[in-house]
Every structure is written in structure tokens, then in C-alpha cells.
Design a protein around this motif. Sequence first.
Motif, mmCIF file in Angstrom:
data_model
loop_
_atom_site.group_PDB
_atom_site.id
_atom_site.type_symbol
_atom_site.label_atom_id
_atom_site.label_comp_id
_atom_site.label_asym_id
_atom_site.label_seq_id
_atom_site.Cartn_x
_atom_site.Cartn_y
_atom_site.Cartn_z
ATOM 1 N N ASN A 172 0.845 -1.206 0.000
ATOM 2 C CA ASN A 172 0.000 0.000 0.000
ATOM 3 C C ASN A 172 0.874 1.248 0.000
ATOM 4 N N HIS A 185 5.556 -1.167 3.633
ATOM 5 C CA HIS A 185 4.458 -2.054 4.076
ATOM 6 C C HIS A 185 5.044 -3.434 4.416
ATOM 7 N N CYS A 230 6.731 9.040 7.715
ATOM 8 C CA CYS A 230 5.270 8.911 7.634
ATOM 9 C C CYS A 230 4.675 9.570 8.875
ATOM 10 N N GLY A 273 0.383 2.355 10.731
ATOM 11 C CA GLY A 273 -0.905 1.727 11.011
ATOM 12 C C GLY A 273 -0.756 0.217 11.085
ATOM 13 N N LEU A 324 1.646 5.357 7.210
ATOM 14 C CA LEU A 324 0.464 6.117 6.796
ATOM 15 C C LEU A 324 0.751 7.604 6.704
ATOM 16 N N ASN A 325 0.288 8.195 5.613
ATOM 17 C CA ASN A 325 0.282 9.647 5.506
ATOM 18 C C ASN A 325 -1.132 10.175 5.329
ATOM 19 N N ASP A 359 -3.872 5.276 2.365
ATOM 20 C CA ASP A 359 -2.797 4.300 2.563
ATOM 21 C C ASP A 359 -3.273 3.027 3.278
ATOM 22 N N ILE A 360 -4.386 3.113 3.962
ATOM 23 C CA ILE A 360 -4.878 1.944 4.713
ATOM 24 C C ILE A 360 -6.044 1.262 3.984
#
Length: 130
Positions: free
Chosen positions: A33, A37, A77, A81, A99-100, A104-105
Motif C-alpha cells: 500500500n 508495508h 510517515c 498503522g 500512513l500519511n 494508505d490503509i
Amino acid sequence: MPTIFTKIINGEIPCFKVAEDENFLAFLDINPNAKGHTLCIPKKEVDKILDLDEETYIGLMAFSRKVGKALQQTVACKRVGMSVIGLEVPHVHVHLIPLNNMKDITFQHKVSLSDKEFTDLAKAIGAKVE
Ligand code: 5GP
């Protein structure tokens, strides 16, 4: 039939390994993602996280925390997450995702990396795992 992740544990399928101990393995997601990751898995093959014995569940969380902290120090980031899904691979895994923003999730937006980028990232994150 062993899962694809058991084949990775057994070295039958390659991975970009981040960290490993006796019971757990962390490696980069092949279809990330976001850059960095990472997947953390127990070596014990169990499909659903809530079916893990308590010791393995707690051990997986502790291992994921260690790897997540290393990831946070390596990849810029807002936060890392954590997510558990398992709809694709029936072998417990914790997704650690830099995550930004919300996309992204979502698993709807992917990034592509070269083999060298995967290799360098895995090494850099792994070097910071305490
Ligand atoms: P889930 O089961 O949580 O829905 O997703 C499984 C995740 O495993 C996906 O993000 C997918 O990209 C990743 N994945 C599937 N097969 C492989 C593989 O052979 N190697 C690696 N490194 N990741 C994989």
C-alpha cells in the motif's frame, strides 16, 4: 496444503526479509500500500488471528511492535498503522503500513518498487529492529 506464507517460512518462496526470531517472521508485502508495508507472521500456521493461542497472539503483537518501531524510524510517515485482514492469505499476518493519509490503509492504492528498493528497505528496517 501449506499456505504461501508457510512456503516463505520454509524458504521455498523468496521474500524480502526484515526480521525473524524463533517464532515469528517479518517481510515486506510484495504488493505494498505504501513504501515499507511489512507483514508480521507467526511461524505456526493458523488461519484466523482470534484462533491463535494466547501466547502466540501476545508474542505476535510484541514482535509487530518491535518491527513497527523500526519501520517508523526508517520510513517518513505520520504514523505506522496496524491492520489484520486475512481475506487473501489464510495464515495470520499483521500488516504494518506507513500512513500519511486514509488512502494508505484502504488497500485500493498500491505503490510499485524495484527489487533494489525492496532489498534496501528490508535491510534498513531490519537494522533498526531491537
Ligand atoms: P490479506 O490476506 O490480509 O487480505 O492480504 C494478504 C497480503 O499478502 C496482501 O497485502 C498481499 O500483497 C500479500 N502477499 C500475498 N502473496 C504474497 C507473497 O507471495 N509474498 C509477499 N511478500 N506478500 C504476499
